[in-house]
Write a protein that holds these residues in place. Structure first.
Motif, PDB file in Angstrom:
ATOM      1  N   UNK A  49       0.901  -1.228   0.180  1.00  0.00           N
ATOM      2  CA  UNK A  49      -0.070   0.002   0.002  1.00  0.00           C
ATOM      3  C   UNK A  49       0.829   1.329   0.098  1.00  0.00           C
ATOM      4  N   UNK A  50       1.632   1.183   0.822  1.00  0.00           N
ATOM      5  CA  UNK A  50       2.650   2.393   0.864  1.00  0.00           C
ATOM      6  C   UNK A  50       3.497   2.860  -0.327  1.00  0.00           C
ATOM      7  N   UNK A  51       4.168   1.571  -0.903  1.00  0.00           N
ATOM      8  CA  UNK A  51       4.798   1.652  -2.303  1.00  0.00           C
ATOM      9  C   UNK A  51       3.886   2.052  -3.354  1.00  0.00           C
ATOM     10  N   UNK A  52       2.614   1.609  -3.384  1.00  0.00           N
ATOM     11  CA  UNK A  52       1.721   2.189  -4.254  1.00  0.00           C
ATOM     12  C   UNK A  52       1.597   3.549  -3.978  1.00  0.00           C
ATOM     13  N   UNK A  53       1.210   3.968  -2.806  1.00  0.00           N
ATOM     14  CA  UNK A  53       0.850   5.556  -2.801  1.00  0.00           C
ATOM     15  C   UNK A  53       1.923   6.448  -3.026  1.00  0.00           C
ATOM     16  N   UNK A  54       3.246   5.818  -2.751  1.00  0.00           N
ATOM     17  CA  UNK A  54       4.514   6.832  -3.168  1.00  0.00           C
ATOM     18  C   UNK A  54       4.624   6.786  -4.352  1.00  0.00           C
ATOM     19  N   UNK A  58       5.142  10.146  -6.721  1.00  0.00           N
ATOM     20  CA  UNK A  58       6.425  10.544  -7.480  1.00  0.00           C
ATOM     21  C   UNK A  58       6.154  10.370  -8.919  1.00  0.00           C
ATOM     22  N   UNK A  59       5.174  10.035  -9.306  1.00  0.00           N
ATOM     23  CA  UNK A  59       4.923   9.605 -10.992  1.00  0.00           C
ATOM     24  C   UNK A  59       5.016  10.774 -11.659  1.00  0.00           C
ATOM     25  N   UNK A  60       4.768  12.048 -11.214  1.00  0.00           N
ATOM     26  CA  UNK A  60       4.834  13.115 -12.247  1.00  0.00           C
ATOM     27  C   UNK A  60       6.277  13.389 -12.274  1.00  0.00           C
ATOM     28  N   UNK A  61       7.181  13.065 -11.316  1.00  0.00           N
ATOM     29  CA  UNK A  61       8.567  13.402 -11.450  1.00  0.00           C
ATOM     30  C   UNK A  61       9.327  12.349 -12.459  1.00  0.00           C
ATOM     31  N   UNK A  62       8.731  11.373 -12.942  1.00  0.00           N
ATOM     32  CA  UNK A  62       9.324  10.351 -14.142  1.00  0.00           C
ATOM     33  C   UNK A  62       9.149  11.040 -15.420  1.00  0.00           C
ATOM     34  N   UNK A  63       8.411  12.279 -15.465  1.00  0.00           N
ATOM     35  CA  UNK A  63       8.244  12.716 -16.726  1.00  0.00           C
ATOM     36  C   UNK A  63       9.365  14.062 -17.138  1.00  0.00           C
ATOM     37  N   UNK A  64       9.803  14.072 -18.267  1.00  0.00           N
ATOM     38  CA  UNK A  64      10.956  14.942 -18.648  1.00  0.00           C
ATOM     39  C   UNK A  64      10.304  16.308 -18.606  1.00  0.00           C
TER      40      UNK A  64
END
Length: 94
Positions: A49-54, A58-64
């Motif tokens: 659950x914690x990993x999925x939430x993080x 953090x997913x927007x930071x994976x975009x250039x």
């Protein structure tokens, strides 16, 4: 704590599940998917659950594009600071 497969109320819970499933069939597809994802998240162990939430955070930071904007803003303020100091020293010299 008894597992559901060993529980005496297993059949009652199964009937409740069937009733919920029949109600879910009459709902909007997006709403049904959302409800199933919430249920799936409830069944996950705490670590996942914690990993999925993080991962969502953090997913927007994976975009250039985000990094380009971030470095552009930092570069702009650094350049403005350097120019301000340079102009201040140039004006003070006169």
């Amino acid at each position: 704590m008894v597992l559901l497969k060993d529980s005496s109320t297993k059949e009652a819970i199964r009937e409740q599940y069937k009733q919920i499933w029949n109600e879910l069939l009459n709902k909007n597809e997006e709403k049904a998917e959302h409800m199933l994802k919430k249920l799936e998240n409830e069944l996950l162990p705490t670590r996942q659950k914690t990993l999925r939430r993080w991962g969502k955070i953090l997913s927007p930071l994976k975009k250039r594009f985000i990094w380009i904007i971030l470095f552009s803003v930092i570069g702009f303020f650094l350049l403005a600071y350097v120019l301000f100091i340079y102009v201040s020293l140039w004006i003070e010299d006169y």
